[in-house]
Design a protein around this motif. Sequence first.
Motif, PDB file in Angstrom:
ATOM      1  N   GLY A  84      15.582  89.207  62.457  1.00 25.49           N
ATOM      2  CA  GLY A  84      16.440  90.314  62.032  1.00 25.49           C
ATOM      3  C   GLY A  84      17.365  90.000  60.890  1.00 25.49           C
ATOM      4  O   GLY A  84      18.112  90.875  60.437  1.00 25.49           O
ATOM      5  N   PHE A  85      17.361  88.783  60.369  1.00 26.51           N
ATOM      6  CA  PHE A  85      18.274  88.403  59.291  1.00 26.51           C
ATOM      7  C   PHE A  85      17.737  88.868  57.939  1.00 26.51           C
ATOM      8  O   PHE A  85      16.582  88.619  57.599  1.00 26.51           O
ATOM      9  N   GLU A  86      18.586  89.532  57.171  1.00 25.00           N
ATOM     10  CA  GLU A  86      18.180  89.940  55.819  1.00 25.00           C
ATOM     11  C   GLU A  86      19.286  89.696  54.804  1.00 25.00           C
ATOM     12  O   GLU A  86      19.047  89.142  53.732  1.00 25.00           O
ATOM     13  N   ASN A  87      20.505  90.107  55.118  1.00 24.19           N
ATOM     14  CA  ASN A  87      21.651  89.899  54.236  1.00 24.19           C
ATOM     15  C   ASN A  87      22.771  89.249  55.019  1.00 24.19           C
ATOM     16  O   ASN A  87      22.869  89.395  56.239  1.00 24.19           O
TER      17      ASN A  87
ATOM     18  N   LYS B 209      16.070  89.130  68.428  1.00 20.86           N
ATOM     19  CA  LYS B 209      15.512  88.880  69.757  1.00 20.86           C
ATOM     20  C   LYS B 209      16.584  88.976  70.832  1.00 20.86           C
ATOM     21  O   LYS B 209      16.367  89.535  71.912  1.00 20.86           O
ATOM     22  N   ARG B 210      17.760  88.391  70.563  1.00 22.40           N
ATOM     23  CA  ARG B 210      18.839  88.421  71.546  1.00 22.40           C
ATOM     24  C   ARG B 210      19.340  89.837  71.767  1.00 22.40           C
ATOM     25  O   ARG B 210      19.640  90.233  72.900  1.00 22.40           O
TER      26      ARG B 210
ATOM     27  N   ALA C  13      17.814  95.266  77.017  1.00 21.06           N
ATOM     28  CA  ALA C  13      16.933  95.403  78.178  1.00 21.06           C
ATOM     29  C   ALA C  13      17.652  94.961  79.451  1.00 21.06           C
ATOM     30  O   ALA C  13      17.531  95.614  80.499  1.00 21.06           O
ATOM     31  N   ALA C  14      18.409  93.863  79.374  1.00 15.94           N
ATOM     32  CA  ALA C  14      19.144  93.368  80.541  1.00 15.94           C
ATOM     33  C   ALA C  14      20.194  94.365  81.005  1.00 15.94           C
ATOM     34  O   ALA C  14      20.471  94.483  82.210  1.00 15.94           O
ATOM     35  N   ALA C  15      20.791  95.082  80.058  1.00 14.78           N
ATOM     36  CA  ALA C  15      21.818  96.079  80.389  1.00 14.78           C
ATOM     37  C   ALA C  15      21.223  97.435  80.719  1.00 14.78           C
ATOM     38  O   ALA C  15      21.957  98.363  81.076  1.00 14.78           O
TER      39      ALA C  15
ATOM     40  N   ILE D 151      24.266  98.738  69.174  1.00 19.26           N
ATOM     41  CA  ILE D 151      24.685  98.393  67.814  1.00 19.26           C
ATOM     42  C   ILE D 151      24.000  97.093  67.419  1.00 19.26           C
ATOM     43  O   ILE D 151      24.180  96.050  68.068  1.00 19.26           O
ATOM     44  N   HIS D 152      23.208  97.139  66.364  1.00 17.19           N
ATOM     45  CA  HIS D 152      22.565  95.922  65.866  1.00 17.19           C
ATOM     46  C   HIS D 152      22.683  95.924  64.342  1.00 17.19           C
ATOM     47  O   HIS D 152      22.018  96.687  63.645  1.00 17.19           O
TER      48      HIS D 152
END
Length: 350
Positions: free
Chosen positions: A61-64, A282-283, A289-291, A299-300
């Motif tokens: 998910g890393f881009e900037n 991933k986290r 999913a866990a929640a 929020i991501h």
Amino acid sequence: MSANLNKPFKNITITGSASAFPKTGTWMHNNDIHALIFGTNWKEKMREKNLDPNYYKDTLGFENRFWVHTPGMPILHTELTSADLMAEAATLAIADSGIPKNEIDFIITVTITSPRYSTSMGPYIAGKLGINAPAIEMKTGCASNIFSVILAAQMIESGARNVLITCGETITKILKLNPRMAYAGGDAGVAIILSKTNDSNKGILSSYINSNGSFSGHMGVPGLLPPNQFDIDNENYFMEYNDSTEEFLNKAWTETPGILYKAAGISSREIDCFVPHQVNKKRTEYAAAAANISLEKTIHIIDKIANCASAGVLLALDDARKNHDCAKDKMLMLIAAGGGISWGGLIIKT
């Protein structure tokens, strides 16, 4: 895992928040880091090594991300420090709240990358802001701001009107320029203000914090302070992470939501906005999913900021308030875990 300090705090609201990315820093795209690590012909080099340039965006998910320092380069006194980021974020949050500085009764500063070895950032930042109030520094890894929000609520319950929490991280100063660490790290400042309110419908419905110190040697910077020649020679003043913590972290992320739901007397369906610590894609997916909360409500912002250590959860909270209509009359759940290991969460009605 015991449900430590699990209690509600009524009549509390968030009156201001802000994120800080000063102009003297640099926004870095994945391609910029490709070039730093592999050279200007990074496409060819990565192809030769069978490396996918899109892996860091598509999988993690890393881009900037925002950098005040380039990993691998000498640290300069002219570069921004975590204190600079804290002060700017605090100034912006105070303006957002509309609260006069002389009505701030307590200050909590948060950082794992303090620019001073022995000086508490609490009074230091209070002085930079021109605020005469008691101030402390909080440091318990990536969950620090869950701890700080609960402490702020306790201070308000004890009589404070407004509590400022401000966080700054310069993770780039403790990263090696390698693929495992460089893409993940981001710098940032963020601040929120918690205030007393007469509205009893607002407040923290449930809260939970915990720690397990047996993992203290599995993540973080291993070098001893004061700095010594052995650790300098062995490059021990850079961030290290051991995958052996993953099983325990998964357990912390999995069990925390249930503890919060039970204490608040609500279900996952009532959460309007899930605000997890921003670790990686991933986290975030695992945490949602866990929640039992959809990604649409989660929020991501990893693609925008990468992993900013303890600042991550408040950066996501500021984004939720500013860009996702979660500032008023919403049910928010915040969760964070990491750093040796501490973890926790809270459910707040805005």
